[in-house]
Design a protein around this motif. Structure first.
Motif, PDB file in Angstrom:
ATOM      1  N   PRO A 176      -9.089 -81.100  66.072  1.00  0.00           N
ATOM      2  CA  PRO A 176     -10.232 -80.901  65.158  1.00  0.00           C
ATOM      3  C   PRO A 176     -11.226 -82.060  65.184  1.00  0.00           C
ATOM      4  O   PRO A 176     -12.401 -81.865  64.870  1.00  0.00           O
ATOM      5  CB  PRO A 176      -9.569 -80.773  63.783  1.00  0.00           C
ATOM      6  CG  PRO A 176      -8.138 -81.131  63.941  1.00  0.00           C
ATOM      7  CD  PRO A 176      -7.787 -81.016  65.386  1.00  0.00           C
ATOM      8  N   TRP A 177     -10.795 -83.231  65.612  1.00  0.00           N
ATOM      9  CA  TRP A 177     -11.740 -84.352  65.671  1.00  0.00           C
ATOM     10  C   TRP A 177     -12.693 -84.195  66.843  1.00  0.00           C
ATOM     11  O   TRP A 177     -13.711 -84.891  66.917  1.00  0.00           O
ATOM     12  CB  TRP A 177     -10.988 -85.682  65.756  1.00  0.00           C
ATOM     13  CG  TRP A 177     -10.241 -85.954  64.496  1.00  0.00           C
ATOM     14  CD1 TRP A 177      -8.935 -85.652  64.244  1.00  0.00           C
ATOM     15  CD2 TRP A 177     -10.765 -86.512  63.289  1.00  0.00           C
ATOM     16  NE1 TRP A 177      -8.612 -86.006  62.956  1.00  0.00           N
ATOM     17  CE2 TRP A 177      -9.711 -86.534  62.354  1.00  0.00           C
ATOM     18  CE3 TRP A 177     -12.021 -86.999  62.903  1.00  0.00           C
ATOM     19  CZ2 TRP A 177      -9.870 -87.025  61.053  1.00  0.00           C
ATOM     20  CZ3 TRP A 177     -12.177 -87.490  61.624  1.00  0.00           C
ATOM     21  CH2 TRP A 177     -11.113 -87.497  60.712  1.00  0.00           C
ATOM     22  N   CYS A 237      -1.666 -82.047  60.633  1.00  0.00           N
ATOM     23  CA  CYS A 237      -2.083 -81.286  61.824  1.00  0.00           C
ATOM     24  C   CYS A 237      -1.075 -81.481  62.959  1.00  0.00           C
ATOM     25  O   CYS A 237      -0.508 -82.559  63.118  1.00  0.00           O
ATOM     26  CB  CYS A 237      -3.462 -81.766  62.268  1.00  0.00           C
ATOM     27  SG  CYS A 237      -4.035 -81.024  63.802  1.00  0.00           S
ATOM     28  N   ARG A 238      -0.842 -80.435  63.725  1.00  0.00           N
ATOM     29  CA  ARG A 238      -0.011 -80.569  64.927  1.00  0.00           C
ATOM     30  C   ARG A 238      -0.537 -79.627  66.006  1.00  0.00           C
ATOM     31  O   ARG A 238       0.209 -79.111  66.841  1.00  0.00           O
ATOM     32  CB  ARG A 238       1.468 -80.341  64.625  1.00  0.00           C
ATOM     33  CG  ARG A 238       1.833 -79.129  63.788  1.00  0.00           C
ATOM     34  CD  ARG A 238       3.338 -78.936  63.698  1.00  0.00           C
ATOM     35  NE  ARG A 238       3.882 -78.585  65.012  1.00  0.00           N
ATOM     36  CZ  ARG A 238       4.830 -79.278  65.641  1.00  0.00           C
ATOM     37  NH1 ARG A 238       5.356 -80.338  65.094  1.00  0.00           N
ATOM     38  NH2 ARG A 238       5.262 -78.889  66.829  1.00  0.00           N
TER      39      ARG A 238
END
Ligand code: SF4
Length: 361
Positions: A258-259, A200-201
């Motif tokens: 996303p967390w 993820c970035r």
């Protein structure tokens, strides 16, 4: 801080130490913290990276971050004889934000977190002294001294440091306030968690001011939280457009993570009303630029009572509001901006002229 009375408590680890650790954990959770972990008080060994970050000028005007480096890197220089670091976290905004682009950073919309966390940490200190098998020394920090709270939270297993440099708790996300308590009481350390950013970035790509030269590295001088809060003089013209219509801080790198946005997330229970104290005050939920531009110092003082917003100071908030007005495209703001352009403060007048130019273009 509890009195530094000394005493050899190294025998606290072992089965007795595990029982004590359980009681300390229960104590912290009972005091309203959402997460707690322990780390060994030892040198951090990040000196080269930190010094390099400073030498590259990435701290901007925040010279205090480079001061007392030896203490920052070794808690035993802050509290002689320290054996353990207790790291705690308090969730302040786990709900996905409906508006990804609020004018005020979420952490500053409610009561000042230094007060809310400081109060709880003092209670934790007192409880720890009562639980310890003998006299102990303690020292508590919430962004208030030469202690790297996030580094300790990582070591104590609260989460990992994301590519956006925030502490990411796998359960609670990153909208967390952190505090630490140093003590000479020996507690069994928790295991650090693995980095779960993977490929993820999202935060790196979404940053409006391109403040991440590489993953896990923040150039504070480009970050909107720095230019809108810490920077005292003029905001460089090249950086004004990136501010958009924000006036205090920026949450974008957390809002896209996303967390933080996982479906089904719920805030933890709040039996002690701590989250209620941190909840947004009406005035700061999404203040209009017209209201901000009309604020006088007395009204600002009243509206920011017991609020972290004071850190930007009155002039800083007005400066930011003028930049936001210039970026708003709202011609109705022209008269308010013009008043500042003709006002006595040269810094505000310059930012107002910049805003007028954009509004009238
Ligand atoms: Fe890590 Fe992605 Fe969150 Fe950035 S947005 S901190 S890369 S998980």
């Amino acid at each position: 801080m509890a009195p530094a009375l000394g005493g050899d408590l190294s025998g606290a680890v072992g089965s007795h130490g595990a029982g004590l650790a359980q009681r300390v954990r229960a104590l912290a959770l009972g005091l309203g913290f959402d997460t707690v972990g322990f780390a060994r008080a030892e040198p951090l060994g990040r000196g080269d990276a930190l010094r390099d970050w400073h030498e590259r000028g990435r701290a901007g005007e925040m010279a205090y971050l480079g001061a007392r480096m030896e203490e920052r890197l070794d808690p035993r220089r802050v509290l002689p004889g320290a054996r353990s670091v207790i790291a705690v976290g308090l969730v302040y905004g786990p709900e996905p934000l409906a508006d990804l682009d609020p004018r005020i950073s979420r952490y500053a919309m409610g009561e000042d977190y230094h007060d809310v966390l400081g109060d709880r940490l003092r209670a934790l200190e007192a409880g720890l002294v009562a639980l310890a098998p003998g006299p102990i020394a303690t020292r508590a920090y919430v962004d208030t001294g030469p202690v790297l709270e996030r580094e300790w939270a990582v070591r104590a297993g609260l989460g990992w440091q994301g590519k956006n440099t925030c502490l990411i708790d796998p359960v609670h996300g990153s909208y967390l306030f952190l505090g630490v308590l140093l003590t000479d009481l020996e507690l069994p350390p928790d295991e650090a968690l693995p980095d779960r950013c993977g490929s993820c970035r999202a935060c790196l790509d979404a940053c409006p001011s391109d403040a991440f030269p590489e993953p896990h590295v923040l150039d504070a001088t480009r970050c909107l939280s720095y230019t809108t809060i810490e920077l005292r003089g003029a905001v460089p013209e090249a950086q004004r457009q990136a501010q958009g219509t924000r006036v205090y801080g920026c949450d974008v790198c957390q809002a896209v993570c996303p967390w933080n946005t996982r479906a089904g997330r719920r805030p933890p229970p709040d039996p002690l009303g701590l989250r209620a104290r941190l909840a947004p005050r009406d005035a700061w939920l999404q203040p209009t630029l017209a209201w901000l531009l009309d604020l006088d110092e007395e009204s600002w003082r009243k509206a920011t009572r017991r609020s972290a917003l004071r850190r930007a100071r009155f002039g800083g908030l007005l400066r930011n509001a003028l930049i936001a007005a210039g970026n708003s495209g709202d011609p109705a703001l022209v008269p308010a901006v013009r008043r500042h352009a003709e006002g006595p403060d040269p810094l505000l007048a310059e930012h107002a002229r910049w805003a007028l130019d954009r509004l009238q273009r």
